[in-house]
Motif scaffolding. Structure first.
Motif, PDB file in Angstrom:
ATOM      1  N   VAL A 193       0.854  -1.191   0.000  1.00  0.00           N
ATOM      2  CA  VAL A 193       0.000   0.000   0.000  1.00  0.00           C
ATOM      3  C   VAL A 193       0.888   1.238   0.000  1.00  0.00           C
ATOM      4  O   VAL A 193       1.841   1.330   0.784  1.00  0.00           O
ATOM      5  CB  VAL A 193      -0.914   0.036   1.250  1.00  0.00           C
ATOM      6  CG1 VAL A 193      -1.735   1.320   1.287  1.00  0.00           C
ATOM      7  CG2 VAL A 193      -1.818  -1.192   1.301  1.00  0.00           C
ATOM      8  N   VAL A 235      -5.825   6.033   5.474  1.00  0.00           N
ATOM      9  CA  VAL A 235      -5.260   4.935   4.678  1.00  0.00           C
ATOM     10  C   VAL A 235      -4.386   4.032   5.554  1.00  0.00           C
ATOM     11  O   VAL A 235      -4.467   2.803   5.485  1.00  0.00           O
ATOM     12  CB  VAL A 235      -4.454   5.491   3.490  1.00  0.00           C
ATOM     13  CG1 VAL A 235      -3.681   4.377   2.785  1.00  0.00           C
ATOM     14  CG2 VAL A 235      -5.393   6.185   2.502  1.00  0.00           C
ATOM     15  N   GLY A 236      -3.551   4.649   6.399  1.00  0.00           N
ATOM     16  CA  GLY A 236      -2.693   3.853   7.268  1.00  0.00           C
ATOM     17  C   GLY A 236      -3.477   3.014   8.256  1.00  0.00           C
ATOM     18  O   GLY A 236      -3.164   1.830   8.480  1.00  0.00           O
ATOM     19  N   ALA A 251      -5.155   0.141   6.391  1.00  0.00           N
ATOM     20  CA  ALA A 251      -4.148  -0.856   6.013  1.00  0.00           C
ATOM     21  C   ALA A 251      -3.765  -1.706   7.220  1.00  0.00           C
ATOM     22  O   ALA A 251      -3.639  -2.932   7.122  1.00  0.00           O
ATOM     23  CB  ALA A 251      -2.921  -0.163   5.428  1.00  0.00           C
ATOM     24  N   THR A 278       3.408  -4.252   3.324  1.00  0.00           N
ATOM     25  CA  THR A 278       4.208  -3.030   3.333  1.00  0.00           C
ATOM     26  C   THR A 278       3.291  -1.832   3.147  1.00  0.00           C
ATOM     27  O   THR A 278       2.427  -1.843   2.273  1.00  0.00           O
ATOM     28  CB  THR A 278       5.238  -3.046   2.183  1.00  0.00           C
ATOM     29  OG1 THR A 278       6.038  -4.217   2.257  1.00  0.00           O
ATOM     30  CG2 THR A 278       6.135  -1.815   2.245  1.00  0.00           C
ATOM     31  N   VAL A 279       3.496  -0.806   3.955  1.00  0.00           N
ATOM     32  CA  VAL A 279       2.781   0.460   3.811  1.00  0.00           C
ATOM     33  C   VAL A 279       3.834   1.556   3.689  1.00  0.00           C
ATOM     34  O   VAL A 279       4.697   1.698   4.566  1.00  0.00           O
ATOM     35  CB  VAL A 279       1.866   0.753   5.013  1.00  0.00           C
ATOM     36  CG1 VAL A 279       1.153   2.094   4.824  1.00  0.00           C
ATOM     37  CG2 VAL A 279       0.855  -0.371   5.204  1.00  0.00           C
ATOM     38  N   SER A 338       3.569   7.703  10.373  1.00  0.00           N
ATOM     39  CA  SER A 338       4.383   6.584   9.887  1.00  0.00           C
ATOM     40  C   SER A 338       5.254   6.018  11.000  1.00  0.00           C
ATOM     41  O   SER A 338       5.412   4.793  11.119  1.00  0.00           O
ATOM     42  CB  SER A 338       5.251   7.029   8.700  1.00  0.00           C
ATOM     43  OG  SER A 338       6.380   7.767   9.116  1.00  0.00           O
ATOM     44  N   LEU A 364       4.189  -5.957   9.873  1.00  0.00           N
ATOM     45  CA  LEU A 364       3.833  -4.940   8.884  1.00  0.00           C
ATOM     46  C   LEU A 364       4.983  -3.948   8.745  1.00  0.00           C
ATOM     47  O   LEU A 364       5.355  -3.265   9.705  1.00  0.00           O
ATOM     48  CB  LEU A 364       2.557  -4.207   9.304  1.00  0.00           C
ATOM     49  CG  LEU A 364       2.012  -3.173   8.309  1.00  0.00           C
ATOM     50  CD1 LEU A 364       1.585  -3.845   7.004  1.00  0.00           C
ATOM     51  CD2 LEU A 364       0.839  -2.402   8.909  1.00  0.00           C
ATOM     52  N   VAL A 393       6.359  -0.566   7.725  1.00  0.00           N
ATOM     53  CA  VAL A 393       5.876   0.798   7.480  1.00  0.00           C
ATOM     54  C   VAL A 393       7.075   1.692   7.204  1.00  0.00           C
ATOM     55  O   VAL A 393       8.006   1.758   8.019  1.00  0.00           O
ATOM     56  CB  VAL A 393       5.074   1.342   8.670  1.00  0.00           C
ATOM     57  CG1 VAL A 393       4.571   2.751   8.371  1.00  0.00           C
ATOM     58  CG2 VAL A 393       3.901   0.419   9.008  1.00  0.00           C
ATOM     59  N   HIS A 425       9.725  -2.447  -0.416  1.00  0.00           N
ATOM     60  CA  HIS A 425       8.787  -3.568  -0.296  1.00  0.00           C
ATOM     61  C   HIS A 425       9.516  -4.904  -0.296  1.00  0.00           C
ATOM     62  O   HIS A 425       9.079  -5.849   0.368  1.00  0.00           O
ATOM     63  CB  HIS A 425       7.780  -3.517  -1.448  1.00  0.00           C
ATOM     64  CG  HIS A 425       6.834  -4.681  -1.468  1.00  0.00           C
ATOM     65  ND1 HIS A 425       6.018  -5.005  -0.401  1.00  0.00           N
ATOM     66  CD2 HIS A 425       6.575  -5.617  -2.433  1.00  0.00           C
ATOM     67  CE1 HIS A 425       5.290  -6.074  -0.700  1.00  0.00           C
ATOM     68  NE2 HIS A 425       5.625  -6.462  -1.915  1.00  0.00           N
TER      69      HIS A 425
END
Length: 249
Positions: free
Chosen positions: A92, A126-127, A130, A141-142, A171, A183, A185, A229
């Motif tokens: 993302v 969005v975060g 996700a 991955t964000v 973040s 995850l 970030v 990523h």
């Protein structure tokens, strides 16, 4: 999930074909992802998707405003159930943002709030979505598109810096909370002008003055996102800064 399923990526904040969002879509599609191309303007999204398809990639347009909670939830509903042949999202990117100089004494409340909503609040929505969807899967991955303004405020850009500084803190908070749960970030600091349609249209004199390689090439930026990523979890990057070799810092 089987190995035969094509992974899915979501890119939020896609505009012109010669912009960073579109470049990210092309990169991810070329690496084998089905890309959900998300933004506010259907015509622009359709052109980007057509380009992906023409190059042998896979993608679909999703009209979504990152500042609207319902739009973001709907986007992730699609990303987690994309249909036959595509696996749930594992990548993302939040790339939405805007920027222009406004003298501080001329800055009205509505403009300040608009910059915050697009550059920070949208990143939160969005975060958060996700994290809600990917943390239970234990992977993904964000990546947030940031700016050097998150580190220092310039004259006439207090509104932009405030939004980007907030996004950077989102973040960092996510990385510390969800990194141990699998995850990844990351936050990418863009320090310099991006060699895309927006800058060429709004500031052609600046583009000319900076000369060859004086701006960040969109495909070069996209390559860094892809490498983030692909990082092994034993050596994750949380923040990276990118700038042209000519840029002072």
């Amino acid at each position: 999930m089987t190995s035969s399923l094509k992974p899915t990526a979501v890119v939020v904040g896609v505009g012109a074909e010669q912009g960073l969002g579109a470049a990210l879509c092309r990169k991810f599609a070329s690496e084998g992802h089905h890309v959900l191309v998300a933004g506010r303007t259907r015509e622009k999204l359709d052109r980007v998707v057509a380009g992906l398809t023409a190059a042998g990639g896979s993608g679909e347009a999703v009209v979504a405003d990152a500042t609207r909670e319902a739009d973001v939830a709907r986007l992730f509903d699609r990303a987690l159930a994309p249909g036959a042949g595509f696996a749930p999202v594992d990548l993302v990117v939040f790339n939405a943002g805007n920027n222009r100089q406004v003298p501080f004494r001329d800055l009205d409340a509505a403009t300040f709030e608009d910059f915050w909503r697009v550059g920070c609040f949208g990143g939160f929505l969005v975060g958060r979505e996700a994290a809600r969807r990917l943390v239970p899967l234990g992977r993904g991955t964000v990546i947030f598109t940031g700016a050097s303004a998150s580190l220092r405020g310039r004259a006439g850009f207090a509104h932009f810096a405030a939004a980007k500084a907030g996004l950077r803190m989102i973040s960092q908070g996510m990385a510390r909370e969800f990194g141990p749960q699998g995850l990844h970030v990351a936050h990418v600091l863009i320090d310099g002008g991006i060699d895309g349609e927006r800058l060429h249209t709004l500031a052609p004199e600046r583009v000319k003055a900076l000369g060859e390689d004086g701006l960040l090439h969109i495909d070069a930026i996209a390559e860094t996102y892809w490498q983030l990523h692909r990082q092994h979890r034993s050596a994750w990057t949380q923040e990276v800064d990118l700038r042209p070799f000519k840029e002072s810092f």
